[in-house]
Design an enzyme around this catalytic site. Structure first.
Site, mmCIF file in Angstrom:
data_model
loop_
_atom_site.group_PDB
_atom_site.id
_atom_site.type_symbol
_atom_site.label_atom_id
_atom_site.label_comp_id
_atom_site.label_asym_id
_atom_site.label_seq_id
_atom_site.Cartn_x
_atom_site.Cartn_y
_atom_site.Cartn_z
ATOM 1 N N HIS A 1 5.327 28.994 -20.556
ATOM 2 C CA HIS A 1 4.776 29.310 -21.878
ATOM 3 C C HIS A 1 3.609 28.379 -22.159
ATOM 4 O O HIS A 1 3.639 27.219 -21.767
ATOM 5 C CB HIS A 1 5.859 29.141 -22.962
ATOM 6 C CG HIS A 1 5.508 29.828 -24.234
ATOM 7 N ND1 HIS A 1 4.737 29.237 -25.204
ATOM 8 C CD2 HIS A 1 5.796 31.074 -24.668
ATOM 9 C CE1 HIS A 1 4.578 30.105 -26.200
ATOM 10 N NE2 HIS A 1 5.200 31.223 -25.900
ATOM 11 N N ASP B 1 11.003 36.725 -22.971
ATOM 12 C CA ASP B 1 10.984 37.963 -22.182
ATOM 13 C C ASP B 1 12.055 37.972 -21.097
ATOM 14 O O ASP B 1 12.480 39.036 -20.650
ATOM 15 C CB ASP B 1 9.601 38.159 -21.539
ATOM 16 C CG ASP B 1 8.534 38.352 -22.589
ATOM 17 O OD1 ASP B 1 8.780 39.132 -23.526
ATOM 18 O OD2 ASP B 1 7.476 37.706 -22.494
HETATM 19 N N1 COA Z 1 5.917 31.032 -12.271
HETATM 20 C C1 COA Z 1 5.448 30.123 -11.397
HETATM 21 N N2 COA Z 1 4.637 29.116 -11.739
HETATM 22 C C2 COA Z 1 4.275 29.026 -13.030
HETATM 23 C C3 COA Z 1 4.735 29.924 -14.001
HETATM 24 C C4 COA Z 1 5.585 30.956 -13.580
HETATM 25 N N3 COA Z 1 6.033 31.874 -14.456
HETATM 26 N N4 COA Z 1 4.223 29.598 -15.195
HETATM 27 C C5 COA Z 1 3.463 28.513 -14.989
HETATM 28 N N5 COA Z 1 3.500 28.169 -13.685
HETATM 29 C C6 COA Z 1 2.795 27.056 -13.069
HETATM 30 C C7 COA Z 1 1.365 27.458 -12.748
HETATM 31 O O1 COA Z 1 1.257 28.031 -11.458
HETATM 32 C C8 COA Z 1 0.638 26.144 -12.868
HETATM 33 O O2 COA Z 1 0.854 25.402 -11.714
HETATM 34 P P1 COA Z 1 -0.322 24.497 -11.076
HETATM 35 O O3 COA Z 1 -0.659 23.500 -12.146
HETATM 36 O O4 COA Z 1 0.292 23.950 -9.845
HETATM 37 O O5 COA Z 1 -1.441 25.461 -10.824
HETATM 38 C C9 COA Z 1 1.365 25.436 -14.001
HETATM 39 O O6 COA Z 1 2.686 25.991 -14.008
HETATM 40 C C10 COA Z 1 0.722 25.680 -15.360
HETATM 41 O O7 COA Z 1 0.671 27.067 -15.582
HETATM 42 P P2 COA Z 1 -0.481 27.838 -16.304
HETATM 43 O O8 COA Z 1 -0.454 29.266 -15.880
HETATM 44 O O9 COA Z 1 -1.786 27.114 -16.116
HETATM 45 O O10 COA Z 1 -0.048 27.662 -17.797
HETATM 46 P P3 COA Z 1 -0.536 28.546 -18.980
HETATM 47 O O11 COA Z 1 -0.182 27.815 -20.201
HETATM 48 O O12 COA Z 1 -1.937 28.957 -18.809
HETATM 49 O O13 COA Z 1 0.336 29.872 -18.772
HETATM 50 C C11 COA Z 1 1.797 31.636 -18.954
HETATM 51 C C12 COA Z 1 1.358 30.301 -19.549
HETATM 52 C C13 COA Z 1 2.794 32.261 -19.887
HETATM 53 C C14 COA Z 1 0.585 32.586 -18.825
HETATM 54 C C15 COA Z 1 2.421 31.413 -17.562
HETATM 55 O O14 COA Z 1 3.500 30.533 -17.685
HETATM 56 C C16 COA Z 1 2.828 32.715 -16.883
HETATM 57 O O15 COA Z 1 2.006 33.381 -16.278
HETATM 58 N N6 COA Z 1 4.142 33.099 -16.991
HETATM 59 C C17 COA Z 1 4.626 34.329 -16.430
HETATM 60 C C18 COA Z 1 4.348 35.507 -17.343
HETATM 61 C C19 COA Z 1 5.191 35.473 -18.584
HETATM 62 O O16 COA Z 1 6.396 35.325 -18.523
HETATM 63 N N7 COA Z 1 4.537 35.707 -19.706
HETATM 64 C C20 COA Z 1 5.201 35.728 -21.021
HETATM 65 C C21 COA Z 1 4.803 34.528 -21.811
HETATM 66 S S1 COA Z 1 5.711 34.367 -23.295
#
Ligand code: COA
Length: 371
Positions: free
Chosen positions: A261, A312
């Protein structure tokens, strides 16, 4: 260009004040208008929470009755909207058909350009009441079944089951849906709410703002994740295969859907409540297959990566147990989040400033066509 000033994805940027909800990552908690969501789930109906988000206070009995009467009277769709549903491609995703039908609601409303508070509340009630009818209508149309006319003497959650399946399930199942609707209702400046506020900030109309928000919610990184969670659980198939599946996902650097998140880094405040009611429903139905796989995934994600599940993750399999097709999961999210979106649109109208950020130019330097 000073790159240090850029916060990609507006990460950590505070854009405006809002009095609607407070997300507190330091305590993994969330309040709507000052009330903890757990308490609202325990003691209130979704309709009461919808009223709270829009008006700022929980309704007194007579206020709730008036609100419910207005919502129930608006549930039926126009003949033109029903015809529209019949002409939609059967293979279209329900988020796309919903987005199209919500846009059409705007075309039908003669007060489209009236953004006053009184008319905005009326438009909100129109959207709140008709979105479930649209979702259920599209659902049955795609399944080649007759569309069911909404009832006016039952709650929104009960009526949604009735319009989709022709019957209302046991109270454990209805309660699980109701809790999910309360938990999904509002979450500050998330991507779809911010989209709605950007559109509202141009003084465009509420239907346009909601149509845009639906488009933002559809994406798998946002609301679309609840559908992806279920596809993932089905691909894994059983708890015994979950660890290995996750190891492969790590090796392939795949995002695991339903985890992570932007704001919560130590757990999503809404997950324990959703799990509690989803488990009560699973116990009642006697099906623990998805819960068993989920537990293995959750423990390993936390242990190996320190990444926690978001709402979710339990909501997806809960909707599946309720009997919904996977592609209806995100539209159900819309049925709930319409409350938060409209509260934010009204908050934006009340103290508006056009949202227009800057970008740092990174293209080629100025040059001439004729040298
Ligand atoms: N699975 C695997 N790795 C994950 C992850 C996941 N669901 N969520 C975050 N990470 C990892 C990223 O790969 C990143 O790793 P790195 O620093 O080695 O590159 C780190 O954690 C930070 O993630 P990031 O995507 O930059 O954080 P964010 O704040 O931009 O993203 C989300 C938040 C929600 C977009 C992200 O967690 C995600 O894509 N989750 C899956 C989709 C989801 O469930 N969405 C509903 C959100 S309520």
């Amino acid at each position: 260009m000073n790159l240090e000033k850029i916060n990609k994805g507006l990460n950590g940027v505070t854009v405006d004040y809002s009095a609607i909800s407070k997300v507190m990552p330091e305590t993994n908690s969330l309040t709507y208008r000052g009330y903890a969501v757990e308490e609202l789930c325990e003691h209130c109906s979704f309709e009461e929470v919808a009223y709270l988000l829009i008006y700022g206070e929980l309704p007194k009995l007579e206020e709730l009755e008036e609100f419910q009467t207005k919502e129930r009277e608006k549930r039926k769709l126009s003949v033109e909207q029903l015809q529209r549903i019949h002409y939609l491609p059967e293979a279209a995703h329900p988020m796309d058909t919903l987005r199209t039908c919500v846009s059409f609601l705007g075309c039908e409303d003669p007060r489209l350009w009236d953004n006053s508070e009184e008319t905005s509340i009326d438009k909100f009630l129109n959207l709140l009441a008709k979105i479930p009818t649209i979702i259920a209508g599209c659902y049955r149309h795609a399944a080649n079944q007759d569309i069911i006319i909404p009832k006016q003497n039952i709650s929104m959650a009960e009526n949604f089951f009735y319009m989709c399946f022709g019957e209302i399930p046991a109270k454990e199942v209805v309660k699980a849906l109701e809790v999910s609707l309360i938990l999904y209702a509002e979450h500050s400046f998330n991507a779809s709410t911010f989209t709605a506020r950007v559109i509202a900030s141009t003084t465009s109309d509420m239907y346009s703002a909601v149509t845009g928000a639906i488009g933002a919610l559809k994406g798998p990184l946002h609301g679309g994740a609840n559908e992806q969670v279920m596809h993932m659980l089905m691909e894994i198939g059983s708890a015994s295969k979950a660890e290995r599946w996750l190891d492969n996902a790590f090796a392939e650097k795949k995002k695991v859907m339903g985890f992570g998140h932007r704001v919560y880094k130590n757990g999503d405040s809404r997950v324990p409540t959703m799990k509690k009611y989803a488990n009560l429903m699973a116990d009642y139905i006697g099906d623990h297959q998805w819960r068993d796989i989920s537990e293995v995934l959750e423990q390993k994600m936390i242990k190996d990566k320190g990444i926690y599940p978001n709402l979710d993750f339990p909501a997806g399999p809960a909707y599946y147990l309720m009997g919904f097709d996977i592609d209806v999961f995100t539209p159900i999210f819309v049925m709930s989040r319409i409350t938060g979106w409209c509260a934010h649109i009204m908050e934006q109208y009340a103290d508006n400033k056009l949202i227009r950020p800057l970008s740092a130019y990174s293209g080629v330097e100025q040059r001439k066509v004729v040298v």
